[in-house]
Design a protein around this motif. Sequence first.
Motif, PDB file in Angstrom:
ATOM      1  N   GLY A 176       0.784  -1.218   0.000  1.00 14.93           N
ATOM      2  CA  GLY A 176       0.000   0.000   0.000  1.00 14.93           C
ATOM      3  C   GLY A 176       0.819   1.273   0.000  1.00 14.93           C
ATOM      4  N   HIS A 177       0.111   2.377   0.206  1.00  9.90           N
ATOM      5  CA  HIS A 177       0.703   3.703   0.109  1.00  9.90           C
ATOM      6  C   HIS A 177       0.285   4.542   1.309  1.00  9.90           C
ATOM      7  N   GLY A 178       1.161   5.457   1.703  1.00 11.79           N
ATOM      8  CA  GLY A 178       0.871   6.309   2.854  1.00 11.79           C
ATOM      9  C   GLY A 178       0.376   7.687   2.500  1.00 11.79           C
ATOM     10  N   SER A 179       0.291   7.985   1.217  1.00 14.84           N
ATOM     11  CA  SER A 179      -0.186   9.303   0.802  1.00 14.84           C
ATOM     12  C   SER A 179      -0.816   9.205  -0.575  1.00 14.84           C
ATOM     13  N   VAL A 180      -1.619  10.211  -0.890  1.00 16.77           N
ATOM     14  CA  VAL A 180      -2.271  10.249  -2.193  1.00 16.77           C
ATOM     15  C   VAL A 180      -2.609  11.698  -2.522  1.00 16.77           C
ATOM     16  N   VAL A 181      -2.676  12.021  -3.793  1.00 17.64           N
ATOM     17  CA  VAL A 181      -3.170  13.316  -4.247  1.00 17.64           C
ATOM     18  C   VAL A 181      -4.500  13.080  -4.945  1.00 17.64           C
ATOM     19  N   ILE A 182      -5.527  13.736  -4.450  1.00 18.63           N
ATOM     20  CA  ILE A 182      -6.864  13.586  -5.011  1.00 18.63           C
ATOM     21  C   ILE A 182      -7.287  14.893  -5.666  1.00 18.63           C
ATOM     22  N   GLN A 183      -8.300  14.813  -6.500  1.00 22.24           N
ATOM     23  CA  GLN A 183      -8.740  15.968  -7.266  1.00 22.24           C
ATOM     24  C   GLN A 183     -10.220  16.210  -7.047  1.00 22.24           C
ATOM     25  N   THR A 184     -10.603  17.469  -6.881  1.00 20.68           N
ATOM     26  CA  THR A 184     -12.012  17.823  -6.725  1.00 20.68           C
ATOM     27  C   THR A 184     -12.679  17.879  -8.099  1.00 20.68           C
ATOM     28  N   ALA A 185     -14.006  17.984  -8.072  1.00 14.56           N
ATOM     29  CA  ALA A 185     -14.750  18.091  -9.321  1.00 14.56           C
ATOM     30  C   ALA A 185     -14.355  19.345 -10.095  1.00 14.56           C
ATOM     31  N   ALA A 186     -13.894  20.369  -9.363  1.00 18.18           N
ATOM     32  CA  ALA A 186     -13.491  21.622 -10.003  1.00 18.18           C
ATOM     33  C   ALA A 186     -12.052  21.586 -10.499  1.00 18.18           C
ATOM     34  N   GLY A 187     -11.362  20.475 -10.242  1.00 15.58           N
ATOM     35  CA  GLY A 187      -9.998  20.328 -10.737  1.00 15.58           C
ATOM     36  C   GLY A 187      -8.907  20.717  -9.762  1.00 15.58           C
ATOM     37  N   GLU A 188      -9.275  21.142  -8.549  1.00 13.27           N
ATOM     38  CA  GLU A 188      -8.259  21.465  -7.545  1.00 13.27           C
ATOM     39  C   GLU A 188      -7.681  20.179  -6.959  1.00 13.27           C
ATOM     40  N   GLU A 189      -6.410  20.222  -6.592  1.00 17.32           N
ATOM     41  CA  GLU A 189      -5.744  19.044  -6.044  1.00 17.32           C
ATOM     42  C   GLU A 189      -5.485  19.202  -4.552  1.00 17.32           C
ATOM     43  N   LEU A 190      -5.594  18.091  -3.852  1.00 13.99           N
ATOM     44  CA  LEU A 190      -5.382  18.057  -2.405  1.00 13.99           C
ATOM     45  C   LEU A 190      -4.581  16.812  -2.052  1.00 13.99           C
ATOM     46  N   GLY A 191      -3.548  16.973  -1.252  1.00 12.33           N
ATOM     47  CA  GLY A 191      -2.789  15.837  -0.772  1.00 12.33           C
ATOM     48  C   GLY A 191      -3.332  15.328   0.550  1.00 12.33           C
ATOM     49  N   VAL A 192      -3.277  14.022   0.742  1.00  8.63           N
ATOM     50  CA  VAL A 192      -3.661  13.394   2.011  1.00  8.63           C
ATOM     51  C   VAL A 192      -2.505  12.510   2.456  1.00  8.63           C
ATOM     52  N   LEU A 193      -2.045  12.722   3.687  1.00  2.00           N
ATOM     53  CA  LEU A 193      -0.926  11.963   4.245  1.00  2.00           C
ATOM     54  C   LEU A 193      -1.381  11.274   5.524  1.00  2.00           C
ATOM     55  N   GLN A 194      -1.104   9.987   5.635  1.00  2.00           N
ATOM     56  CA  GLN A 194      -1.475   9.195   6.817  1.00  2.00           C
ATOM     57  C   GLN A 194      -0.224   8.856   7.623  1.00  2.00           C
ATOM     58  N   LEU A 195      -0.273   9.145   8.921  1.00  2.31           N
ATOM     59  CA  LEU A 195       0.816   8.801   9.835  1.00  2.31           C
ATOM     60  C   LEU A 195       0.244   8.033  11.015  1.00  2.31           C
ATOM     61  N   MET A 196       1.104   7.318  11.747  1.00  4.20           N
ATOM     62  CA  MET A 196       0.682   6.652  12.975  1.00  4.20           C
ATOM     63  C   MET A 196       1.699   6.917  14.069  1.00  4.20           C
TER      64      MET A 196
END
Length: 259
Positions: free
Chosen positions: A97-117
């Motif tokens: 698996g992966h600990g982070s991802v970049v997702i995109q909104t319907a309007a085309g803006e990008e957001l990063g999500v990072l998971q830590l423990m």
Amino acid sequence: MKVLCIGDIMGEPGRRAVARMVPRLVAKHRIDVVIGNGENVAGGFGITPELAEELFGMGLAAITTGNHAWDKKEILDYFPRERRLLRPANYPEGVPGHGSVVIQTAAGEELGVLQLMGRAYMPALDCPFQVAKRELARMRKRVSAVIVDMHAEATSEKMAMGHYLDGEATAVVGTHTHVQTADEQILPRGTAYLTDIGMTGPLHGVIGIKKDLAIEKFLTGMPRRFEVASGPTVFSAVLLDVDARIGKALSIERIRILD
């Protein structure tokens, strides 16, 4: 950009609460992105590919997990295939698996999500602080805004991470304890912070477990098979208003809805 982060989704009651509340909140607040912690969706322990797909179908753009990520073995092959399902980034190299991802909104803006423990009272992993700095430096070459899910037991460790990443992460929000805290704030350098988002699931249980089973465990000290409680639910989340251009948080609002 409006971002809704949902606290630990507990079993079938939690999934029902998500299905009911997400469409209402998205419409009411004009939310662009929904993220949720899904490590407890499978009967309170773990997540399966089918339940991950169910949550994505409910509108979640990314799912974070934590120490229960691997409880259902059928998820092991799914993690590498589905970038939107995260496990903590500070697991050792080679873990699926992966600990982070970049997702995109319907309007085309990008957001990063990072998971830590965290490591206090949790399984021993790589240092989340060092991994956070490394991952944020890498992610911010592509995106300005990054939301960090800090899955940890100790309040102090979560607070330390918030201040450590102030001005570098857009938000640091905690999961794992299933108890929502009341310390939401914008830190001095523009990072939104909340120690724990809380649980989405059964209201009248012990962190989502049938209360009689939890009480028996405390009374006897004997092993006990836990089951998810039933009855009324609580929906716990946090709403972030983010300036995605500069990666700063404009506001943070706790959400707690009884149903």
